[in-house]
Design a protein around this motif. Structure first.
Motif, PDB file in Angstrom:
ATOM      1  N   PRO A  11      47.532 -60.245  91.657  1.00  0.00           N
ATOM      2  CA  PRO A  11      46.216 -60.779  92.053  1.00  0.00           C
ATOM      3  C   PRO A  11      45.050 -59.828  91.755  1.00  0.00           C
ATOM      4  N   HIS A  12      45.330 -58.539  91.684  1.00  0.00           N
ATOM      5  CA  HIS A  12      44.263 -57.578  91.397  1.00  0.00           C
ATOM      6  C   HIS A  12      43.650 -57.829  90.023  1.00  0.00           C
ATOM      7  N   TYR A  13      44.457 -58.337  89.094  1.00  0.00           N
ATOM      8  CA  TYR A  13      43.955 -58.582  87.743  1.00  0.00           C
ATOM      9  C   TYR A  13      42.855 -59.642  87.736  1.00  0.00           C
ATOM     10  N   ASP A  14      42.950 -60.628  88.629  1.00  0.00           N
ATOM     11  CA  ASP A  14      41.896 -61.635  88.715  1.00  0.00           C
ATOM     12  C   ASP A  14      40.583 -61.004  89.165  1.00  0.00           C
ATOM     13  N   THR A  15      40.666 -60.137  90.163  1.00  0.00           N
ATOM     14  CA  THR A  15      39.472 -59.471  90.670  1.00  0.00           C
ATOM     15  C   THR A  15      38.869 -58.569  89.604  1.00  0.00           C
ATOM     16  N   VAL A  16      39.720 -57.853  88.886  1.00  0.00           N
ATOM     17  CA  VAL A  16      39.230 -56.993  87.796  1.00  0.00           C
ATOM     18  C   VAL A  16      38.536 -57.842  86.735  1.00  0.00           C
ATOM     19  N   GLY A  17      39.105 -59.001  86.417  1.00  0.00           N
ATOM     20  CA  GLY A  17      38.476 -59.889  85.441  1.00  0.00           C
ATOM     21  C   GLY A  17      37.103 -60.348  85.900  1.00  0.00           C
ATOM     22  N   GLN A  18      36.984 -60.702  87.183  1.00  0.00           N
ATOM     23  CA  GLN A  18      35.677 -61.091  87.728  1.00  0.00           C
ATOM     24  C   GLN A  18      34.685 -59.940  87.646  1.00  0.00           C
ATOM     25  N   ALA A  19      35.155 -58.740  87.979  1.00  0.00           N
ATOM     26  CA  ALA A  19      34.277 -57.570  87.927  1.00  0.00           C
ATOM     27  C   ALA A  19      33.847 -57.281  86.495  1.00  0.00           C
ATOM     28  N   LEU A  20      34.779 -57.421  85.555  1.00  0.00           N
ATOM     29  CA  LEU A  20      34.443 -57.194  84.148  1.00  0.00           C
ATOM     30  C   LEU A  20      33.378 -58.172  83.677  1.00  0.00           C
ATOM     31  N   LEU A  21      33.577 -59.458  83.960  1.00  0.00           N
ATOM     32  CA  LEU A  21      32.593 -60.454  83.525  1.00  0.00           C
ATOM     33  C   LEU A  21      31.242 -60.238  84.197  1.00  0.00           C
ATOM     34  N   GLY A  22      31.250 -59.897  85.476  1.00  0.00           N
ATOM     35  CA  GLY A  22      29.997 -59.618  86.172  1.00  0.00           C
ATOM     36  C   GLY A  22      29.281 -58.408  85.597  1.00  0.00           C
ATOM     37  N   THR A  23      30.060 -57.383  85.281  1.00  0.00           N
ATOM     38  CA  THR A  23      29.489 -56.173  84.694  1.00  0.00           C
ATOM     39  C   THR A  23      28.899 -56.466  83.322  1.00  0.00           C
ATOM     40  N   LEU A  24      29.634 -57.213  82.518  1.00  0.00           N
ATOM     41  CA  LEU A  24      29.131 -57.554  81.180  1.00  0.00           C
ATOM     42  C   LEU A  24      27.870 -58.407  81.267  1.00  0.00           C
ATOM     43  N   ALA A  25      27.832 -59.337  82.206  1.00  0.00           N
ATOM     44  CA  ALA A  25      26.646 -60.171  82.368  1.00  0.00           C
ATOM     45  C   ALA A  25      25.423 -59.317  82.690  1.00  0.00           C
ATOM     46  N   LEU A  26      25.606 -58.356  83.591  1.00  0.00           N
ATOM     47  CA  LEU A  26      24.482 -57.474  83.949  1.00  0.00           C
ATOM     48  C   LEU A  26      24.152 -56.496  82.821  1.00  0.00           C
ATOM     49  N   GLY A  27      25.199 -55.921  82.222  1.00  0.00           N
ATOM     50  CA  GLY A  27      24.998 -54.904  81.197  1.00  0.00           C
ATOM     51  C   GLY A  27      24.458 -55.434  79.886  1.00  0.00           C
ATOM     52  N   LEU A  28      24.818 -56.669  79.551  1.00  0.00           N
ATOM     53  CA  LEU A  28      24.380 -57.229  78.271  1.00  0.00           C
ATOM     54  C   LEU A  28      23.151 -58.117  78.404  1.00  0.00           C
ATOM     55  N   GLY A  29      22.874 -58.577  79.600  1.00  0.00           N
ATOM     56  CA  GLY A  29      21.692 -59.423  79.798  1.00  0.00           C
ATOM     57  C   GLY A  29      21.751 -60.668  78.933  1.00  0.00           C
ATOM     58  N   GLU A  30      20.680 -60.924  78.197  1.00  0.00           N
ATOM     59  CA  GLU A  30      20.583 -62.124  77.369  1.00  0.00           C
ATOM     60  C   GLU A  30      21.626 -62.164  76.257  1.00  0.00           C
ATOM     61  N   ALA A  31      22.168 -61.022  75.888  1.00  0.00           N
ATOM     62  CA  ALA A  31      23.197 -60.984  74.842  1.00  0.00           C
ATOM     63  C   ALA A  31      24.539 -61.532  75.345  1.00  0.00           C
ATOM     64  N   PHE A  32      24.651 -61.728  76.660  1.00  0.00           N
ATOM     65  CA  PHE A  32      25.878 -62.283  77.224  1.00  0.00           C
ATOM     66  C   PHE A  32      25.761 -63.805  77.219  1.00  0.00           C
ATOM     67  N   THR A  33      25.839 -64.354  76.031  1.00  0.00           N
ATOM     68  CA  THR A  33      25.721 -65.794  75.832  1.00  0.00           C
ATOM     69  C   THR A  33      27.000 -66.492  76.285  1.00  0.00           C
ATOM     70  N   PRO A  34      26.965 -67.799  76.413  1.00  0.00           N
ATOM     71  CA  PRO A  34      28.204 -68.512  76.764  1.00  0.00           C
ATOM     72  C   PRO A  34      29.342 -68.240  75.768  1.00  0.00           C
ATOM     73  N   SER A  35      29.038 -68.128  74.493  1.00  0.00           N
ATOM     74  CA  SER A  35      30.082 -67.840  73.497  1.00  0.00           C
ATOM     75  C   SER A  35      30.667 -66.447  73.685  1.00  0.00           C
ATOM     76  N   VAL A  36      29.802 -65.486  73.988  1.00  0.00           N
ATOM     77  CA  VAL A  36      30.269 -64.116  74.232  1.00  0.00           C
ATOM     78  C   VAL A  36      31.118 -64.094  75.499  1.00  0.00           C
ATOM     79  N   ARG A  37      30.675 -64.800  76.514  1.00  0.00           N
ATOM     80  CA  ARG A  37      31.439 -64.868  77.774  1.00  0.00           C
ATOM     81  C   ARG A  37      32.834 -65.442  77.513  1.00  0.00           C
ATOM     82  N   GLU A  38      32.916 -66.532  76.788  1.00  0.00           N
ATOM     83  CA  GLU A  38      34.208 -67.149  76.484  1.00  0.00           C
ATOM     84  C   GLU A  38      35.094 -66.211  75.669  1.00  0.00           C
ATOM     85  N   ALA A  39      34.498 -65.469  74.760  1.00  0.00           N
ATOM     86  CA  ALA A  39      35.271 -64.519  73.956  1.00  0.00           C
ATOM     87  C   ALA A  39      35.853 -63.416  74.842  1.00  0.00           C
TER      88      ALA A  39
END
Length: 140
Positions: free
Chosen positions: A89-117
């Motif tokens: 279950p920790h892997y799910d939380t890490v995945g959420q943290a990774l996506l949240g971090t990327l969203a904040l760190g990349l800003g507008e560059a974190f497009t839906p396509s980048v998120r899916e990738a």
């Protein structure tokens, strides 16, 4: 992952590499906000852990089109994490943290396509790293 997804992950990863220590700090802040109980898994210097995290992430991104090298490396890493007390279950939380971090760190560059990738990339990483845990359950 498709070649286009691999390219999106690589392009977006290149944007965070110059700020890797800040990104690692943001990741751990996000992770521990999502699940404060995970802090017990990190007994050492979190700054050094952040450097290891970013190194692993960059290596995984570089090896996305070389599964013969990437997959064994991830299995070894997963086996090591199993000994630290990491549970599936920790892997799910890490995945959420990774996506949240990327969203904040990349800003507008974190497009839906980048998120899916990144979701596809993390799916490969987390499934492969969890294989040693699956093997342990089967052999019990």
């Amino acid at each position: 992952m498709t070649p286009a997804q691999i390219e999106l992950v690589r392009q977006s990863a290149a944007l965070i590499v110059p700020r890797s220590q800040q990104v690692a700090t943001l990741f751990y802040d996000t992770l521990f906000t999502l699940d404060p109980s995970l802090r017990f898994l990190f007994r050492g210097d979190i700054g050094a852990q952040g450097k290891r995290l970013m190194s692993m992430l960059i290596t995984a991104v570089r090896l996305l089109d070389d599964p013969d090298t990437l997959m064994p490396t991830l299995r070894i890493l997963g086996a090591r994490h199993l000994t630290y007390g990491v549970k599936p279950p920790h892997y799910d939380t890490v995945g959420q943290a990774l996506l949240g971090t990327l969203a904040l760190g990349l800003g507008e560059a974190f497009t839906p396509s980048v998120r899916e990738a990144w979701i596809a990339m993390y799916g490969i990483v987390s499934r492969t790293m969890q294989e040693p845990a699956s093997d342990a359950v089967v052999s019990d």
